[in-house]
Design a protein around this motif. Structure first.
Motif, mmCIF file in Angstrom:
data_model
loop_
_atom_site.group_PDB
_atom_site.id
_atom_site.type_symbol
_atom_site.label_atom_id
_atom_site.label_comp_id
_atom_site.label_asym_id
_atom_site.label_seq_id
_atom_site.Cartn_x
_atom_site.Cartn_y
_atom_site.Cartn_z
ATOM 1 N N MET A 126 0.807 -1.159 -0.077
ATOM 2 C CA MET A 126 -0.105 0.056 -0.196
ATOM 3 C C MET A 126 0.998 1.207 0.071
ATOM 4 O O MET A 126 1.906 1.406 0.635
ATOM 5 C CB MET A 126 -0.971 0.120 1.138
ATOM 6 N N ALA A 127 0.522 2.351 -0.719
ATOM 7 C CA ALA A 127 1.332 3.567 -0.627
ATOM 8 C C ALA A 127 0.206 4.604 -0.392
ATOM 9 O O ALA A 127 -0.995 4.702 -0.486
ATOM 10 C CB ALA A 127 1.755 3.682 -2.111
ATOM 11 N N ASN A 128 0.953 5.777 0.072
ATOM 12 C CA ASN A 128 0.171 7.011 0.555
ATOM 13 C C ASN A 128 0.272 7.715 -0.699
ATOM 14 O O ASN A 128 1.328 8.378 -1.079
ATOM 15 C CB ASN A 128 0.530 7.575 1.639
ATOM 16 N N ILE A 129 -0.931 8.121 -1.183
ATOM 17 C CA ILE A 129 -0.861 9.184 -2.563
ATOM 18 C C ILE A 129 -1.934 10.199 -2.312
ATOM 19 O O ILE A 129 -2.944 10.185 -2.066
ATOM 20 C CB ILE A 129 -1.599 8.187 -3.788
ATOM 21 N N LEU A 130 -1.224 11.373 -2.805
ATOM 22 C CA LEU A 130 -1.641 12.937 -2.678
ATOM 23 C C LEU A 130 -2.378 13.037 -3.963
ATOM 24 O O LEU A 130 -1.341 13.230 -4.990
ATOM 25 C CB LEU A 130 -0.854 13.635 -2.023
ATOM 26 N N VAL A 131 -3.331 13.505 -4.120
ATOM 27 C CA VAL A 131 -4.066 14.075 -5.549
ATOM 28 C C VAL A 131 -4.599 15.367 -5.160
ATOM 29 O O VAL A 131 -5.455 15.688 -4.466
ATOM 30 C CB VAL A 131 -5.332 13.115 -6.040
ATOM 31 N N LEU A 132 -4.229 16.344 -6.089
ATOM 32 C CA LEU A 132 -4.667 17.600 -6.216
ATOM 33 C C LEU A 132 -5.284 18.011 -7.591
ATOM 34 O O LEU A 132 -4.437 17.982 -8.541
ATOM 35 C CB LEU A 132 -3.479 18.555 -6.033
ATOM 36 N N ASP A 133 -6.495 18.304 -7.381
ATOM 37 C CA ASP A 133 -7.165 18.775 -8.898
ATOM 38 C C ASP A 133 -8.487 19.494 -8.407
ATOM 39 O O ASP A 133 -9.067 19.114 -7.317
ATOM 40 C CB ASP A 133 -7.592 17.483 -9.451
ATOM 41 N N ASP A 134 -8.807 20.669 -8.971
ATOM 42 C CA ASP A 134 -9.885 21.350 -8.789
ATOM 43 C C ASP A 134 -11.254 20.533 -9.228
ATOM 44 O O ASP A 134 -12.229 21.465 -8.890
ATOM 45 C CB ASP A 134 -9.652 22.791 -9.369
ATOM 46 N N GLU A 135 -11.257 19.807 -9.900
ATOM 47 C CA GLU A 135 -12.313 19.019 -10.275
ATOM 48 C C GLU A 135 -12.604 17.885 -9.270
ATOM 49 O O GLU A 135 -11.881 16.835 -9.251
ATOM 50 C CB GLU A 135 -12.420 18.294 -11.593
ATOM 51 N N ILE A 136 -13.741 18.158 -8.543
ATOM 52 C CA ILE A 136 -14.065 16.870 -7.565
ATOM 53 C C ILE A 136 -14.445 15.472 -8.403
ATOM 54 O O ILE A 136 -13.937 14.648 -8.166
ATOM 55 C CB ILE A 136 -15.458 17.381 -6.809
ATOM 56 N N ALA A 137 -15.141 15.733 -9.601
ATOM 57 C CA ALA A 137 -15.166 14.172 -10.207
ATOM 58 C C ALA A 137 -14.134 13.577 -10.472
ATOM 59 O O ALA A 137 -13.985 12.376 -10.352
ATOM 60 C CB ALA A 137 -16.010 14.546 -11.472
ATOM 61 N N ILE A 138 -13.017 14.193 -10.922
ATOM 62 C CA ILE A 138 -11.557 13.689 -11.260
ATOM 63 C C ILE A 138 -11.064 13.133 -9.906
ATOM 64 O O ILE A 138 -10.330 12.018 -9.876
ATOM 65 C CB ILE A 138 -10.681 14.737 -11.889
ATOM 66 N N LEU A 139 -10.997 13.927 -8.757
ATOM 67 C CA LEU A 139 -10.705 13.399 -7.496
ATOM 68 C C LEU A 139 -11.377 12.222 -7.208
ATOM 69 O O LEU A 139 -10.539 11.108 -6.555
ATOM 70 C CB LEU A 139 -10.706 14.585 -6.671
ATOM 71 N N ASN A 140 -12.580 11.921 -7.156
ATOM 72 C CA ASN A 140 -13.175 10.998 -6.881
ATOM 73 C C ASN A 140 -13.288 9.621 -7.695
ATOM 74 O O ASN A 140 -12.889 8.820 -7.295
ATOM 75 C CB ASN A 140 -14.885 11.250 -6.868
#
Length: 223
Positions: free
Chosen positions: A1-15
Motif C-alpha cells: 500500500m502507498a500513500n498518494i496525494l492527489v490535487l485537482d480542482d475538479e471533484i469528479a476527477i478526484l473521486n
C-alpha cells in the motif's frame, strides 16, 4: 500500500482517482484547493499527482515549490497536449504525465510502475570513471559532489551506465524504466535526456551519446 496525494480542482476527477487507486490498496488524500497542499506533510506521501490547470496556482508552480522538499515521483494531469507544456513539466522536476481524459487501467499502470521503481531493493554502488552511482540512495556523484537529478533522470542514467556502450531506443528506455509503453511519451524521454546532459555539462562531462535514428548510449571518452 502507498500513500498518494492527489490535487485537482475538479471533484469528479478526484473521486475517480480515489476510487481507482483505493481499489488497488492505496491510501488516497484528495485536495481540490491548491493552497491546501502547503499544509500537508508531503514526506508522508509515496507519490503525488498534480493537475496542471487550476485557479490561482497551477501545477507547474506547485511542483517547482515542493520539489526541493519531496523526493517522491510527481505525476501531472493535463488536458494540454502541446509538447512544450509536457517539456516544461518534466523540466521543473515532474516524472511523468497523464493526458485527460485518461483510462483507469492506464492510471493504475502508471502509478504502479512508479511505485515499483521506488520500492526496488538496491544495495550496490558502481563507478563509471569519475562518476559514482549509489544505487541504494539513487544518487549520482561526481568527485563526491551530488548531481541534482530527478528520479526519472537518475533511472535513465543508471540504465545506460550499467549497459555501457549498448544503444537503447526511446521505447526501450520507457519499457525498462517505467514498465509500460506509451507512444506519446517519446517526447518525455527526449526531454529527460536533454536535462541530464545539461546537468552533466556543468561538470564538463558528456556521457550520453545520440546514435542517430536508433537511440542513446552511455559512452565516456577514453583518457
Amino acid at each position: 500500500m502507498a500513500n498518494i496525494l492527489v490535487l485537482d480542482d475538479e471533484i469528479a476527477i478526484l473521486n475517480l482517482i480515489e476510487n481507482a487507486l483505493t481499489k488497488s490498496g492505496h491510501y488516497v488524500k484528495k485536495l481540490n484547493n491548491p493552497k491546501e497542499i502547503y499544509k500537508e506533510d508531503l514526506n508522508f506521501y509515496h507519490l503525488i499527482i498534480l493537475d496542471i490547470m487550476m485557479p490561482e496556482i497551477d501545477g507547474f508552480e506547485i511542483c517547482s515549490s515542493i520539489r526541493q522538499i519531496v523526493d517522491c515521483p510527481i505525476l501531472f494531469l493535463t488536458a494540454k497536449t502541446e509538447e512544450k507544456d509536457i517539456i516544461k513539466g518534466l523540466g521543473i522536476g515532474g516524472d511523468d504525465y497523464l493526458t485527460k481524459p485518461f483510462g483507469i487501467t492506464e492510471l493504475r499502470a502508471r502509478v504502479a510502475a512508479h511505485l515499483r521503481r521506488e520500492n526496488r531493493e538496491r544495495r550496490n554502488t558502481f563507478f563509471q570513471d569519475e562518476i559514482c552511482f549509489s544505487i541504494s540512495t539513487k544518487e549520482c556523484l561526481i568527485k563526491n559532489e551530488k548531481l541534482n537529478l530527478t528520479k526519472s533522470e537518475y533511472e535513465i542514467c543508471e540504465l545506460l551506465a550499467l549497459n555501457r556502450g549498448m544503444v537503447f531506443s526511446k521505447e526501450k528506455i520507457l519499457e525498462s524504466i517505467y514498465g509500460y509503453d506509451h507512444e506519446s511519451d517519446s517526447a518525455a524521454i527526449a526531454e529527460h535526456i536533454k536535462n541530464i546532459r545539461a546537468k552533466f555539462k556543468s561538470h564538463n562531462i558528456e556521457p550520453i551519446k545520440t546514435v542517430w535514428g536508433v537511440g542513446y548510449k552511455w559512452e565516456l571518452p577514453k583518457k
